[in-house]
Structure formats: structure tokens, C-alpha cells
Design a protein around this motif. Structure first.
Motif, short mmCIF file in Angstrom:
data_model
loop_
_atom_site.label_atom_id
_atom_site.label_comp_id
_atom_site.label_asym_id
_atom_site.label_seq_id
_atom_site.Cartn_x
_atom_site.Cartn_y
_atom_site.Cartn_z
N TYR A 22 5.34 2.66 1.14
CA TYR A 22 6.30 3.24 0.20
C TYR A 22 7.58 3.71 0.88
O TYR A 22 8.67 3.49 0.35
N ARG B 258 10.39 5.96 -5.18
CA ARG B 258 9.27 6.11 -4.24
C ARG B 258 8.07 6.80 -4.88
O ARG B 258 6.92 6.36 -4.71
N ASP B 259 8.30 7.89 -5.60
CA ASP B 259 7.20 8.75 -6.04
C ASP B 259 6.70 8.48 -7.46
O ASP B 259 5.58 8.85 -7.80
N PRO C 36 4.24 3.87 -7.66
CA PRO C 36 2.83 4.01 -8.07
C PRO C 36 2.54 3.46 -9.47
O PRO C 36 1.38 3.18 -9.79
N THR D 198 0.86 -1.18 0.00
CA THR D 198 0.00 0.00 0.00
C THR D 198 0.90 1.24 0.00
O THR D 198 2.11 1.14 0.21
N GLU D 199 0.29 2.39 -0.22
CA GLU D 199 1.06 3.64 -0.19
C GLU D 199 1.76 3.82 1.16
O GLU D 199 2.83 4.42 1.22
N GLN D 200 1.17 3.29 2.22
CA GLN D 200 1.78 3.40 3.55
C GLN D 200 3.10 2.63 3.62
O GLN D 200 3.92 2.90 4.49
#
Length: 153
Positions: A18, A49-50, A54, A14-16
Motif C-alpha cells: 500500500y 491508501r487507507d 482496501p 498485499t497491504e505491504q
């Protein structure tokens, strides 16, 4: 000694995750990508990461303490990234993530930095073959990329 890690230990990221995965990526890169300078690592870290995280379907495998031991990022066609924390090398996490990508997701191709001898050996040992080569990476930097493919694991 490599253990057989079950696919049930692999979960979607999940994004958490990353930030922890970016830190795992950095630790792994520092231990295996000796051809990268400090400037290169600092250039790629926010992209990983960014932008890269994603853009792929990320899956994490955790160690018995519940900390991420490694992760794999996949697209519809390619194993885009596979990293294992250096403290967890040789314990079967990379093999488990690779089996997951090949057997569960049906992926047969991966791109590897030619200068990353550990990764190249990892894939060759598991039946991958080099099918092509690019002189530069996706950012146009002078880090040759090997295109690899496997039949069955």
C-alpha cells in the motif's frame, strides 16, 4: 515504445504494497492530474491508501527491477483505478493492466476524470466510449467524471 506485457507479470497486491502504491499514485497524479491543487493531492492521498485500496481488489505489475510500475483496482462491476508510474509511461504497463481487467476479470466499465486528458485518450484509443458524465467526483469536488464502457479489446 510499448511492449506487450504478459498477464503473468501481474500479481495481487498485499497491504505491504500500500505505501509503495500510494507513492506511485502520487507520482502519477502529479504528472497527469494538473487540475488538482497541492491541497487536493494531500486530501486524496490518505483516502487512496487507507480507504480506496482496501475497498478494491488490487493488482500490481512490476518492472524488470521488481519495483511496481503500475496497478489496477477492480470491483465486481468497474475498473476503479488504474495508475502507472510516470517513469514507466508508454512501456505497455497500462495496457497490460487494462487487458487484465477486461479479459481476466470481465470488466467493461471505467470512470475517468474528464480533465485528465491522458487517461481519456488512453481509454478512447482502446475502444472505450463515453456513456455518461457527473459534474463532481465521489467526494463532491468539482472534478467532472466521465463514465466509459468498452465491448472487447
Amino acid at each position: 515504445m510499448e511492449m506487450k506485457i504478459s498477464a503473468s507479470r501481474i500479481r495481487p497486491a498485499t497491504e505491504q504494497d500500500y505505501q509503495a502504491l500510494a507513492e506511485l499514485w502520487e507520482a502519477s497524479v502529479r504528472s497527469t492530474h494538473h487540475f488538482l491543487s497541492e491541497e487536493d493531492i494531500l486530501f486524496y492521498k490518505p483516502l487512496v491508501r487507507d480507504v480506496y485500496f482496501p475497498a478494491v481488489e488490487l493488482h500490481v505489475v512490476e518492472n524488470p527491477a521488481g519495483r511496481p510500475a503500475g496497478f489496477v483496482g477492480v470491483s465486481d462491476e468497474l475498473i476503479e483505478m488504474l495508475f502507472v508510474h510516470p517513469d514507466e509511461h508508454g512501456k505497455g504497463y497500462g495496457s497490460a493492466l487494462l487487458r487484465f481487467a477486461v479479459e481476466e476479470r470481465g470488466l467493461r466499465r471505467v470512470d475517468v476524470n474528464e480533465q485528465n486528458g491522458k487517461a481519456l485518450s488512453f481509454y478512447l484509443h482502446r475502444g472505450f466510449e463515453v456513456t455518461g458524465r457527473d459534474e463532481t467526483d465521489a467526494q463532491g469536488k468539482p472534478f467532472p467524471i466521465l463514465h466509459m464502457k468498452v465491448g472487447e479489446l
